[in-house]
Design a protein around this motif. Sequence first.
Motif, PDB file in Angstrom:
ATOM      1  N   GLY A  32       0.813  -1.214   0.000  1.00 29.43           N
ATOM      2  CA  GLY A  32       0.000   0.000   0.000  1.00 29.43           C
ATOM      3  C   GLY A  32       0.846   1.264   0.000  1.00 29.43           C
ATOM      4  O   GLY A  32       0.414   2.315  -0.476  1.00 29.43           O
ATOM      5  N   GLN A  33       2.065   1.160   0.522  1.00 31.46           N
ATOM      6  CA  GLN A  33       2.997   2.285   0.531  1.00 31.46           C
ATOM      7  C   GLN A  33       3.739   2.409  -0.794  1.00 31.46           C
ATOM      8  O   GLN A  33       4.559   3.299  -0.968  1.00 31.46           O
ATOM      9  CB  GLN A  33       4.017   2.120   1.665  1.00 31.46           C
ATOM     10  CG  GLN A  33       3.416   2.204   3.042  1.00 31.46           C
ATOM     11  CD  GLN A  33       4.421   1.804   4.128  1.00 31.46           C
ATOM     12  OE1 GLN A  33       5.497   1.274   3.860  1.00 31.46           O
ATOM     13  NE2 GLN A  33       4.035   2.057   5.370  1.00 31.46           N
ATOM     14  N   GLY A  34       3.469   1.477  -1.709  1.00 33.12           N
ATOM     15  CA  GLY A  34       4.054   1.577  -3.041  1.00 33.12           C
ATOM     16  C   GLY A  34       5.275   0.717  -3.298  1.00 33.12           C
ATOM     17  O   GLY A  34       5.911   0.866  -4.338  1.00 33.12           O
ATOM     18  N   ALA A  35       5.618  -0.178  -2.394  1.00 31.90           N
ATOM     19  CA  ALA A  35       6.772  -1.045  -2.629  1.00 31.90           C
ATOM     20  C   ALA A  35       6.491  -1.972  -3.800  1.00 31.90           C
ATOM     21  O   ALA A  35       5.465  -2.641  -3.829  1.00 31.90           O
ATOM     22  CB  ALA A  35       7.092  -1.851  -1.376  1.00 31.90           C
ATOM     23  N   LEU A  36       7.398  -2.007  -4.766  1.00 34.13           N
ATOM     24  CA  LEU A  36       7.242  -2.858  -5.939  1.00 34.13           C
ATOM     25  C   LEU A  36       8.408  -3.822  -6.115  1.00 34.13           C
ATOM     26  O   LEU A  36       8.239  -4.920  -6.624  1.00 34.13           O
ATOM     27  CB  LEU A  36       7.104  -2.008  -7.204  1.00 34.13           C
ATOM     28  CG  LEU A  36       5.898  -1.080  -7.261  1.00 34.13           C
ATOM     29  CD1 LEU A  36       5.960  -0.211  -8.506  1.00 34.13           C
ATOM     30  CD2 LEU A  36       4.609  -1.876  -7.229  1.00 34.13           C
ATOM     31  N   GLU A  37       9.578  -3.409  -5.723  1.00 31.94           N
ATOM     32  CA  GLU A  37      10.775  -4.228  -5.887  1.00 31.94           C
ATOM     33  C   GLU A  37      11.012  -5.070  -4.635  1.00 31.94           C
ATOM     34  O   GLU A  37      10.724  -4.634  -3.514  1.00 31.94           O
ATOM     35  CB  GLU A  37      12.002  -3.350  -6.147  1.00 31.94           C
ATOM     36  CG  GLU A  37      11.885  -2.500  -7.403  1.00 31.94           C
ATOM     37  CD  GLU A  37      11.787  -3.341  -8.661  1.00 31.94           C
ATOM     38  OE1 GLU A  37      12.419  -4.424  -8.728  1.00 31.94           O
ATOM     39  OE2 GLU A  37      11.077  -2.918  -9.594  1.00 31.94           O
TER      40      GLU A  37
END
Length: 101
Positions: free
Chosen positions: A61-66
Amino acid sequence: MTQQAFNTYLKTWQRQTPVSTPGAGSIEAVGQWENMVWQTRAREPSEYEQQLVEALEQVFGQGALELSDVVARLNALGMHDHSGHAWTESSFCSAMASLGY
């Protein structure tokens, strides 16, 4: 019929990795069992697994993708592996493979 949080009829899977052929890796024979919401869960998640899911939802939800970012954010939240150790990319991948998430 009472809905359960896991599938009591789920057969033990004999393979460590799923097959790549479409349809060859089905859990049960099609049409023989009711398609339950938790079809692939053989037991209810443990308290640790529930906490990990909540932490992962927060991290994504905080935007972590990697992967490196996911691991770093889990460690920053204090959500460590089942043994209480800080996550590494390798330990996280191993845990996800064994948990099936």
